[in-house]
Design an enzyme around this catalytic site. Structure first.
Site, PDB file in Angstrom:
ATOM      1  N   CYS A  37       0.806  -1.133   0.046  1.00 23.78           N
ATOM      2  CA  CYS A  37       0.102  -0.131  -0.152  1.00 23.78           C
ATOM      3  C   CYS A  37       0.906   1.282  -0.026  1.00 23.78           C
ATOM      4  CB  CYS A  37      -0.913   0.170   1.216  1.00 23.78           C
ATOM      5  SG  CYS A  37      -1.793  -1.402   1.170  1.00 23.78           S
ATOM      6  N   ASN A  61      -9.979  -0.058   0.550  1.00 22.91           N
ATOM      7  CA  ASN A  61      -8.667  -0.098   0.523  1.00 22.91           C
ATOM      8  C   ASN A  61      -8.124  -0.424  -0.751  1.00 22.91           C
ATOM      9  OD1 ASN A  61      -5.885  -0.197   0.782  1.00 22.91           O
ATOM     10  ND2 ASN A  61      -5.905  -1.356   2.825  1.00 22.91           N
ATOM     11  N   HIS A  66      -3.373   7.237   3.584  1.00 27.31           N
ATOM     12  CA  HIS A  66      -3.630   5.863   2.835  1.00 27.31           C
ATOM     13  C   HIS A  66      -4.964   5.651   3.458  1.00 27.31           C
ATOM     14  CE1 HIS A  66      -3.852   1.970   1.399  1.00 27.31           C
ATOM     15  NE2 HIS A  66      -3.676   1.299   2.834  1.00 27.31           N
TER      16      HIS A  66
END
Ligand code: ACO
Length: 327
Positions: free
Chosen positions: A114, A284, A254
């Site tokens: 990520c 996500n 994030h």
């Protein structure tokens, strides 16, 4: 003399198919109330079977090229951050090159889960700073739906597919990226990982039936590490840029879990309104998450030329990174 690197255009793409929490209720033992309360996620996008990571990436890239007002031939480097490449090789960046017609670009992928988009941005910044490359296309793209265990309620509710892109170039008179930080801690590899499918545990009927080629996560530990490392990364970049959180027009973190973002906002003593949050709509999307959020911030006027923003990310590895940018 090192040159500064600025973001001169952004783009993003999310697949059309929306998967809502109520649909997930029919797939695993979960419910909308649990997902919204624990994560903030209401829906996510899922790519079609025939739509690959490079398709998502190319769509985001085309939007960024248009936003920057350049032609694909001006791009001399393409870096794609992904953990779901179309194939082990060639790199997904090579597939993107052909799809967008960027014939003069060198291409490679970056693997930092990520955190990948900010790792790739920092690589691009340094290529521009030293003058080896002028116009760099950086993409965060992932089709996580192909590596999610759709029978595991601990993880399947969290993730989605998408792509975000940015064009970086030296812009005379602009300071661009002011400070960056990247960090990693491989000793926590087993709290967020995919054990199977690589050379250690290749694809076999056994690894497939054990779902070992899907995401495994210790949620609580990941949560704790995410808050600690993103806060530390944010502070390191702000200190290097000689700024405080009061100087930041917008913070783009994030997009994993609203509670993680709230905890960071609380500890930074910054109102949540200054954080860009879109995980309610996308979940996500791994390397794509901060890139999609950056594009949304750009297109919705969350910052203007001269404003200072902070990007901060966290992912498997563990990896983390931050970047302070004068827009
Ligand atoms: N629906 C209903 N119940 C569930 C679900 C679900 N989808 N998932 C777990 N539960 C249950 C658990 O089984 C557990 O039940 P039990 O108490 O009977 O054992 C209970 O809910 C509580 O589970 P916890 O894991 O303790 O719940 P928590 O409050 O920690 O929230 C969550 C879980 C949302 C995963 C949280 O830990 C989190 O967000 N962690 C970080 C995850 C993350 O950010 N991952 C990715 C970051 S990096 C990257 O993007 C790759």
């Amino acid at each position: 003399m090192l040159r500064s690197a600025s973001v001169i255009g952004t783009g993003s793409y999310a697949p059309k198919r929306v998967l809502t929490n109520s649909e997930l209720e029919r797939m695993v033992d979960t419910n909308d109330e649990w997902i919204v309360t624990r994560t903030g996620i209401r829906e996510r996008r899922i790519a079609d079977a025939g739509e690959s990571t490079s398709d998502l990436a190319a769509a985001a890239a085309k939007a960024a090229i248009e936003n920057a007002g350049i032609t694909p031939e001006e791009i001399d480097l393409i870096i794609v951050a992904t953990v779901t490449p179309d194939m082990f090789f060639p790199s997904t960046a090579c597939f993107v090159q052909t799809k967008i017609g960027a014939k003069k670009a060198a291409c490679f992928d970056v693997s930092a889960a990520c955190s990948g988009f900010l790792f790739a941005m920092d690589i691009a910044r340094q290529f521009i700073a030293t003058g080896t490359h002028n116009t760099v296309l950086v993409i965060g793209a992932d089709k996580l739906s192909t590596i999610v265990d759709w029978k595991d309620r601990n993880t399947c509710v969290l993730f989605g597919d998408g792509a975000g892109a940015a064009i970086l170039r030296h812009r005379p008179g602009s300071r661009g990226i002011l400070a960056t930080h990247m960090g990693s801690d491989g000793s926590y590899a087993d709290i967020l990982y995919i054990p199977g499918g690589g050379c250690l545990h290749p694809v076999t009927p056994e690894t497939t039936s054990e779902h070992s080629n899907t995401i495994k996560m210790n949620g609580r530990e990941t949560y704790k590490q995410a808050v600690t490392s993103m806060l530390s990364a944010a502070n390191i970049s702000m200190a290097a840029a000689q700024l405080t959180s009061d100087d930041l027009k917008c913070i783009i973190p994030h997009q994993a879990n609203l509670r993680i973002i709230e905890a960071i906002a609380d500890r930074m003593e910054v109102p949540l309104e200054r954080f860009l949050v879109n995980l309610d709509r996308y979940g996500n999307t791994s390397a794509a998450a901060v890139a999609i959020a950056l594009d949304e911030a750009n297109r919705t006027g969350r910052m203007h030329v001269g404003d200072t923003i902070l990007l901060v990310v966290f992912g498997g590895g563990l990896t983390w990174a931050s970047s302070v940018i004068e827009w």
